[in-house]
Write an enzyme that holds these catalytic residues in place. Structure first.
Site, PDB file in Angstrom:
ATOM      1  N   SER A  15      -4.779  -3.643   2.966  1.00  0.00           N
ATOM      2  CA  SER A  15      -4.202  -4.824   2.303  1.00  0.00           C
ATOM      3  C   SER A  15      -2.875  -4.495   1.625  1.00  0.00           C
ATOM      4  CB  SER A  15      -5.193  -5.443   1.308  1.00  0.00           C
ATOM      5  OG  SER A  15      -5.351  -4.638   0.166  1.00  0.00           O
ATOM      6  N   ASN A 110       2.635   6.778  -3.339  1.00  0.00           N
ATOM      7  CA  ASN A 110       1.205   6.470  -3.257  1.00  0.00           C
ATOM      8  C   ASN A 110       0.889   5.370  -4.256  1.00  0.00           C
ATOM      9  OD1 ASN A 110      -1.594   6.825  -2.539  1.00  0.00           O
ATOM     10  ND2 ASN A 110      -1.894   7.848  -4.508  1.00  0.00           N
ATOM     11  N   HIS A 112      -2.292   3.973  -6.628  1.00  0.00           N
ATOM     12  CA  HIS A 112      -3.599   4.355  -7.141  1.00  0.00           C
ATOM     13  C   HIS A 112      -4.114   3.217  -8.032  1.00  0.00           C
ATOM     14  CE1 HIS A 112      -6.860   6.908  -8.411  1.00  0.00           C
ATOM     15  NE2 HIS A 112      -6.596   6.569  -9.660  1.00  0.00           N
ATOM     16  N   ASP A 148      -3.294  12.325  -7.151  1.00  0.00           N
ATOM     17  CA  ASP A 148      -3.116  11.261  -8.140  1.00  0.00           C
ATOM     18  C   ASP A 148      -2.286  11.723  -9.344  1.00  0.00           C
ATOM     19  OD1 ASP A 148      -4.550   9.553  -6.513  1.00  0.00           O
ATOM     20  OD2 ASP A 148      -6.460  10.050  -7.445  1.00  0.00           O
TER      21      ASP A 148
HETATM   22  C1  GRF Z   1      -6.288   0.446  -2.940  1.00  0.00           C
HETATM   23  O1  GRF Z   1      -7.034   0.082  -4.057  1.00  0.00           O
HETATM   24  C2  GRF Z   1      -5.339   1.554  -3.260  1.00  0.00           C
HETATM   25  O2  GRF Z   1      -4.868   1.493  -4.579  1.00  0.00           O
HETATM   26  C3  GRF Z   1      -6.209   2.773  -3.088  1.00  0.00           C
HETATM   27  O3  GRF Z   1      -7.013   2.487  -1.987  1.00  0.00           O
HETATM   28  C4  GRF Z   1      -7.157   1.082  -1.865  1.00  0.00           C
HETATM   29  C5  GRF Z   1      -6.691   0.735  -0.498  1.00  0.00           C
HETATM   30  O4  GRF Z   1      -6.865  -0.626  -0.236  1.00  0.00           O
HETATM   31  N1  GRF Z   1      -5.396   3.946  -2.933  1.00  0.00           N
HETATM   32  P1  GRF Z   1      -6.105  -1.285   0.982  1.00  0.00           P
HETATM   33  O5  GRF Z   1      -6.500  -0.479   2.224  1.00  0.00           O
HETATM   34  O6  GRF Z   1      -4.642  -1.202   0.721  1.00  0.00           O
HETATM   35  O7  GRF Z   1      -6.608  -2.686   1.045  1.00  0.00           O
END
Ligand code: GRF
Length: 217
Positions: A15, A110, A112, A148
């Site tokens: 997403s 990244n 998080h 992270d």
């Molecule tokens: C998100 O919450 C992102 O912050 C974390 O993993 C999740 C990935 O969700 N690193 P998506 O695949 O982007 O929907």
């Protein structure tokens, strides 16, 4: 100005990848998503990428066993083939080797789902609720070898509500993620982010307060 060529690395639903693709559809956006790379052939995000006409590559980690360096080298080959300038990790669930991270220093982002340095690792929403956190949110940062960690580019905060569940909190944070990731990539692609020591400066100023950035929903 030519647009920066971006690869998004995913392992799942994608997403955040979709949010980056949507932002980059605007021709005035300073980056274009030219590649989506997954370590899993069944990652849902690959379908979205293909539907949007974006090249996809799969580098399955399983044949590499514990050899992270060889897996990362295989990914690097794909990134070079597609002439990538910037890499965005978006739910990419593999630890990266220091050598690979070094190749992309200050060019790999990244996202998080927590206000780093709080709640590194997995299950951030459950842990934030368990800890009684009053504020939670998401962070976009440059990638360094430590998981992270790395200079923070942008944070977005949400207030934790007394009746929040893991699902409700996660949904509110995800909405924030979908705003701050495209906004962060824009800043980086416009060369407005400088890394000074362990911190980022945006246009020469400290990173804004996460609460000020995102209106509370
Ligand atoms: C998100 O919450 C992102 O912050 C974390 O993993 C999740 C990935 O969700 N690193 P998506 O695949 O982007 O929907």
């Amino acid at each position: 100005m030519s647009r920066q060529r971006v690869a998004v690395l995913i392992s799942g639903r994608g997403s955040n990848m979709a949010a980056l693709i949507a932002a980059a559809k605007d021709q005035s956006y300073p980056a274009e998503i030219v590649l989506v790379l997954s370590n899993k052939a069944d990652a849902g995000g690959l379908v979205t990428a293909r539907d949007n006409g974006i090249a996809t590559e799969i580098v399955d980690h399983t044949p590499f066993g514990k050899d992270r360096v060889a897996f990362d080298a295989a990914m690097q080959t794909k990134l070079e083939t597609h002439c990538i300038d910037l890499v965005c990790l978006a739910g990419f669930m593999r630890l990266l080797s220091p050598g690979f991270v070094g190749l992309w220093q200050n060019r790999m982002l990244n996202i998080h789902p927590a206000l780093l340095p709080a709640f590194k690792g997995l299950d951030t929403h459950r842990r934030a609720l368990a800890a009684g956190a009053k504020m939670h949110g998401a962070t976009v940062h440059f990638v360094v070898p430590e998981m992270d960690a790395g200079p923070i580019i942008m944070q977005g905060a949400v207030a934790v509500r007394p009746d929040d569940t893991e699902a409700s909190l996660s949904a509110r944070v995800l909405a924030v993620e979908h705003r701050i990731y495209p906004a962060s990539l824009r800043l980086v692609a416009e060369n407005r982010v400088a890394v000074v020591g362990d911190h980022c400066l945006i246009d020469g100023a400290p990173v804004p307060d996460p609460v000020a950035l995102i209106p509370q929903q």
